[in-house]
Design an enzyme around this catalytic site. Structure first.
Site, PDB file in Angstrom:
ATOM      1  N   GLU A   1       0.824  -1.208   0.000  1.00 48.82           N
ATOM      2  CA  GLU A   1       0.000   0.000   0.000  1.00 48.82           C
ATOM      3  C   GLU A   1       0.861   1.262   0.000  1.00 48.82           C
ATOM      4  O   GLU A   1       0.449   2.319  -0.489  1.00 48.82           O
ATOM      5  CB  GLU A   1      -0.940   0.006   1.204  1.00 48.82           C
TER       6      GLU A   1
ATOM      7  N   THR B   1      -4.991  10.772  -0.227  1.00 47.09           N
ATOM      8  CA  THR B   1      -4.412  10.468   1.076  1.00 47.09           C
ATOM      9  C   THR B   1      -3.266  11.418   1.397  1.00 47.09           C
ATOM     10  O   THR B   1      -3.120  11.889   2.531  1.00 47.09           O
ATOM     11  CB  THR B   1      -3.899   9.018   1.096  1.00 47.09           C
TER      12      THR B   1
END
Length: 291
Positions: A120, A168
């Site tokens: 990730e 993000t």
């Protein structure tokens, strides 16, 4: 070819920044893998046009490299990227479980969490486990440097996802770098309340514990209509409302018979703000499953 379904997740839950996470019963990513001499990736589904298929730029490519498990990998995205619902984490989690099984690497689910977290990091820039942990393990998870603690619970949830994007990286930039002692004490108390609520399956306690005065207000400012969505959700029966992960999805906890009313209220509030959205009536669910 081996197939794994990995669920969307909601991280932070307000007071548990970078630590708490839950698996959602829906939506989910589906990843299919087959052994190959080198890793290739094919992406379809929601937002697939924005996801690179280059293994060096895709979460699952990093997972395949970490496991030394080259494969042809097909990702069917059910979770929109940049949603605040652990989209990149779900793909990484599914790939970790699938490739470990395909090559019989023998890792436990807990051992796969840091491997998926490294995957990730290709997208988010940091190897946090707050999304990959619940996507692999299911339930409510507490991820720290010492490892992951998991609790089985079944709690009604509503997720409302507006048709806007919050990256993000942008969401991390607005997080305050310092907190007052009063805010620290308040956050610890709320996080403890939330954790006890998860253990008891109590939506009222969880809702009280989701309240956060440090990270959530900064991130909520990036989401058009958030204040009205929050207020209307509470009016419709929500016991707690917060930003899901980095946003823009908004997470509400409630009692099961209030999910429909809460979801409708959140949709209407976003519509009043001129923002299209969709709602998922969900719950805390299981982790990645092999099919």
């Amino acid at each position: 070819m081996l197939t794994v379904r990995a669920p969307a997740t909601s991280a932070n839950l307000g007071s548990g920044f970078d630590v708490f996470g839950v698996a959602l019963s829906r939506p989910a990513d589906v990843v299919r893998v087959a052994k190959a001499d080198e890793t290739t990736i094919e992406v379809t589904g929601t937002g697939s046009e924005y996801i690179p298929e280059d293994p060096e730029k895709n979460t699952v490519g990093a997972v395949a490299a970490a496991l030394d498990a080259p494969a042809h990998i097909e990702i069917d995205k059910g979770i929109r990227p940049a949603s605040g619902l652990g989209s990149s984490a779900a793909s990484a989690a599914a790939a970790a479980v699938a490739l470990d099984e395909l090559y019989d690497r023998g890792h436990t689910r807990e051992e796969l969490v840091p491997i998926a977290a490294e995957g990730e990091a290709v997208v988010s820039g940091t190897a946090h486990a707050d999304n990959v942990a619940p996507s692999i393990l299911g339930g409510f998870t507490v991820a720290t440097d010492e490892g992951v603690t998991r609790v089985d619970t079944s709690l009604p949830l509503v997720v409302c996802l507006p048709e806007t994007v919050v990256s993000t990286r942008d969401a991390r930039r607005v997080v305050p770098e310092e907190v007052t002692m009063d805010d620290q004490v308040d956050t610890v108390g709320k996080a403890a309340t939330l954790a006890i609520g998860m253990c008891r399956g109590d939506p009222a306690l969880v809702g009280r514990g989701m309240d956060d005065s440090v990270v959530t207000p900064a991130r909520a400012a990036l989401i058009d209509g958030y204040t009205a969505v929050r207020e209307d959700a509470f009016a419709a029966g929500a016991t707690g409302v917060t930003v899901s992960g980095a946003g823009p999805a908004v997470l509400a906890t409630c009692r099961a018979n209030d999910r429909r009313a809460v979801g409708s209220a959140m949709l209407d509030a976003f519509a009043d703000a001129g923002v299209e959205a969709r709602v998922y009536r969900s719950r805390v669910g299981q982790g990645a499953t092999i099919h």
